[in-house]
Design an enzyme around this catalytic site. Structure first.
Site, PDB file in Angstrom:
ATOM      1  CD  GLU A  64      11.975  -9.981  84.706  1.00 40.06           C
ATOM      2  OE1 GLU A  64      12.538  -9.777  85.801  1.00 40.06           O
ATOM      3  OE2 GLU A  64      10.996  -9.315  84.306  1.00 40.06           O
ATOM      4  CD  GLU A  75       3.624 -11.681  75.246  1.00 38.40           C
ATOM      5  OE1 GLU A  75       4.705 -11.834  75.878  1.00 38.40           O
ATOM      6  OE2 GLU A  75       2.843 -10.743  75.451  1.00 38.40           O
TER       7      GLU A  75
HETATM    8  N1  THU Z   1       6.782  -8.857  79.281  1.00 38.06           N
HETATM    9  C1  THU Z   1       6.229  -9.954  78.694  1.00 38.06           C
HETATM   10  O1  THU Z   1       6.523 -11.096  79.073  1.00 38.06           O
HETATM   11  N2  THU Z   1       5.348  -9.767  77.696  1.00 38.06           N
HETATM   12  C2  THU Z   1       4.947  -8.543  77.238  1.00 38.06           C
HETATM   13  O2  THU Z   1       4.192  -8.478  76.271  1.00 38.06           O
HETATM   14  C3  THU Z   1       5.402  -7.329  77.910  1.00 38.06           C
HETATM   15  C4  THU Z   1       6.495  -7.504  78.882  1.00 38.06           C
HETATM   16  C5  THU Z   1       7.746  -9.059  80.362  1.00 38.06           C
HETATM   17  C6  THU Z   1       9.151  -8.658  80.036  1.00 38.06           C
HETATM   18  C7  THU Z   1       9.713  -8.390  81.419  1.00 38.06           C
HETATM   19  O3  THU Z   1      10.146  -9.608  81.992  1.00 38.06           O
HETATM   20  C8  THU Z   1       8.515  -7.889  82.208  1.00 38.06           C
HETATM   21  O4  THU Z   1       7.364  -8.289  81.476  1.00 38.06           O
HETATM   22  C9  THU Z   1       8.483  -6.392  82.408  1.00 38.06           C
HETATM   23  O5  THU Z   1       8.650  -5.726  81.207  1.00 38.06           O
END
Ligand code: THU
Length: 161
Positions: A64, A75
């Site tokens: 993030e 992913e």
């Molecule tokens: N997130 C992922 O890494 N993969 C997903 O398939 C869904 C969401 C992450 C994005 C963000 O950093 C956190 O999860 C909350 O949405």
């Protein structure tokens, strides 16, 4: 007018204990990889790990940023790494897990819409479907044989021709 149907089936396992040794190992690795997430804003740590066709393993975790849209999902971090480290090598299976520090982590999550688009293009590029293993830190596990099943009527490179 005619109606078309889209049929989607996937495996539902009661727990990691019902998986083959190989799949259970990969899902456990995905659970471990959640620890490498940088998710100070959502507190939702996602871990993904791929087993490539050449036997190599590539991991990804969500990264993030204080400027929220800059953040990347686990992913897509994984796919970018796999493509950079082992270009053109198909991905056999990706296991995805998560640790929700604000709540429970006891059911499978599936890739977000943008990641579905990326997964589908990756498998098209290398002409081999990506198998997905989805599970939390505990609870049920889903297995999907082909990531494109998650994105019916997808927009793809052939549409640009
Ligand atoms: N997130 C992922 O890494 N993969 C997903 O398939 C869904 C969401 C992450 C994005 C963000 O950093 C956190 O999860 C909350 O949405």
């Amino acid at each position: 007018m005619n109606k078309q149907e889209y049929h989607f089936s996937f495996e539902v396992h009661d727990s990691i204990k019902d998986l083959s040794e190989e799949d259970a190992w990969l899902l456990n690795e995905a659970r471990e990889v959640t620890q490498h997430a940088y998710a100070p804003y959502s507190n939702f740590q996602v871990g993904a790990i791929a087993r490539l066709e050449n036997g190599e393993l590539v991991a990804g975790s969500n990264q993030e940023n204080a400027s929220f849209p800059v953040g990347l999902c686990a992913e897509r971090v994984l796919l970018a790494s796999a493509s950079s480290l082992f270009p053109k090598v198909p991905i056999n299976t990706v296991a995805i897990s998560y640790h929700n520090n604000n709540g429970e982590s006891n059911h499978p999550i599936s890739p977000c819409g943008i990641c579905r688009q990326s997964l589908v293009e990756y498998q098209e590029r290398v002409s081999q479907p990506i198998r997905l293993i989805l599970g939390g830190m505990e609870g049920k596990v889903y297995i999907i044989d082909n990531a494109s099943m998650l994105l019916p009527l997808s927009f793809n490179s052939s549409d640009l021709h």
